[in-house]
Design a protein around this motif. Sequence first.
Motif, mmCIF file in Angstrom:
data_model
loop_
_atom_site.group_PDB
_atom_site.id
_atom_site.type_symbol
_atom_site.label_atom_id
_atom_site.label_comp_id
_atom_site.label_asym_id
_atom_site.label_seq_id
_atom_site.Cartn_x
_atom_site.Cartn_y
_atom_site.Cartn_z
ATOM 1 N N LYS D 20 17.212 65.754 34.989
ATOM 2 C CA LYS D 20 17.345 64.738 35.929
ATOM 3 C C LYS D 20 17.467 65.514 37.227
ATOM 4 N N ILE D 23 14.329 67.248 38.050
ATOM 5 C CA ILE D 23 12.976 66.411 38.261
ATOM 6 C C ILE D 23 13.087 65.737 39.827
ATOM 7 N N VAL D 24 14.288 65.792 40.695
ATOM 8 C CA VAL D 24 14.741 64.454 41.837
ATOM 9 C C VAL D 24 14.814 65.769 43.321
ATOM 10 N N PRO D 30 6.383 64.262 39.684
ATOM 11 C CA PRO D 30 6.021 63.172 39.620
ATOM 12 C C PRO D 30 4.684 63.099 38.823
ATOM 13 N N PHE D 63 13.931 58.550 33.609
ATOM 14 C CA PHE D 63 12.835 59.794 34.412
ATOM 15 C C PHE D 63 11.822 60.737 33.932
ATOM 16 N N ILE D 81 12.318 57.930 40.922
ATOM 17 C CA ILE D 81 13.017 59.561 41.806
ATOM 18 C C ILE D 81 14.092 59.546 43.262
#
Lengths: 125, 125, 125, 125
Positions: D20, D23-24, D30, D63, D81
């Motif tokens: 996570k 990704i964040v 994305p 996610f 996100i």
Amino acid sequence: MVWHFNSDTPIYAQLINQVKFGIVSGELKPGERIAAVRDMAAEAGVNPNTMQRALQELERMGFVYSQRGSGRFVTDDIAIIDGAKAALAQAYVNTFIGSMELLGYSRKEMTAMLAAEKEENNGNT
Amino acid sequence: MVWHFNSDTPIYAQLINQVKFGIVSGELKPGERIAAVRDMAAEAGVNPNTMQRALQELERMGFVYSQRGSGRFVTDDIAIIDGAKAALAQAYVNTFIGSMELLGYSRKEMTAMLAAEKEENNGNT
Amino acid sequence: MVWHFNSDTPIYAQLINQVKFGIVSGELKPGERIAAVRDMAAEAGVNPNTMQRALQELERMGFVYSQRGSGRFVTDDIAIIDGAKAALAQAYVNTFIGSMELLGYSRKEMTAMLAAEKEENNGNT
Amino acid sequence: MVWHFNSDTPIYAQLINQVKFGIVSGELKPGERIAAVRDMAAEAGVNPNTMQRALQELERMGFVYSQRGSGRFVTDDIAIIDGAKAALAQAYVNTFIGSMELLGYSRKEMTAMLAAEKEENNGNT
DNA sequence: GTGGTCTAGACCACT
DNA sequence: GTGGTCTAGACCACG
């Protein structure tokens, strides 16, 4: 007189050395009367018998002598005192040299370090 | 390494001093691997934990460092070693001077006695 | 004092940090007597030796000092405490900034988020 | 991706958080395809089943999504996100404020310390 | 009672 | 095998 002991050496031996040091260093002067056994023992915090044994030994060595009825006195034989003083000093010198040699210092360096320490005072207490 | 203890000072402190002396005197050379904790402990006749404590303290002081799994080594930072050596020598000098002064000797006399002792050998170990 | 441990860091290190935090945050006040080793150990649920090790380390760092027979006390050297407090706060700041930067936040945004959180209370504990 | 674990939290939970975070923070962009479960598991040094469980959970959270036959992808729903990012940042802020308050710092002081740290660089990796 | 030291023996992480 | 940590329990010195 200041007393201090460690637990490795027999107390009577330490007493001998400390009294001897007192004589040799001049704290106890030649011919001077020294305190009664019982008093010295109390002051040092040891058994009077132990102190007695130490003083007898010192008497045998010639550092003190006792006079029935009037007490115990430091010898006034300067030769004995000076001899012991020289022996003690020599022992210090040997210890010092031995330790410094173990560390790898030469005589020259030892002398230099000794000279580097400035004289504290030139009178005696 | 030679081990000897007295009963006044904590064992771990004596261990620290003796190992430190070994390093400072060059018996344990910079960068050299030293014996395993358990082995040194057995050799010195103390519990491994006690030896471990001493070595950890020496590590904190920067005299040794350890590598998990591979052993413990004398520092190769010569500055640290030389600094400790100088400090130790200075302590010897101070003790010597102090004792001799108590006996009433002057610097001049000390130097003379030092000079009177002939050099044992002039090479290094 | 509240104790909590994780299993990654040596317990004694966590003890050091938690006691240090207690001192630095003012929960343990300068000069104040702290609980006996055995009691703190029991309270924290660790072996007395482990707590002892932590406290000795804190003593070495100057945060506490001990008096044989009467207990252990927080230092009253405010400078040490304040120094550690500042260092700890700085570490928090650095961690915060580092994490936020990794997320892509600018200083401006951080400051804004900080300002957005309303003050809980404005007195001191 | 860099993996690191502590032994307190279940590994799958730590995996979730770390992916996570990837990704964040934008490390995983994305819509980007992410590595196969087996590969990620191997890279992280965990059991494929554990990694699988983590990814399923991330899928449930929105996610990532998987496409039969072609692999698993980061969501391209920016809102999700950004929401997670904001939540994470808020958590950092709260932790920071909480810690600093425990130390006795005011908001004003926190802001000042934050401002005192100069910006490292203003581009992103 | 306090802190300080020491021993014995266990388990872990590293390599 | 190495060093590192932890526990358990003992004994000492100090006050």
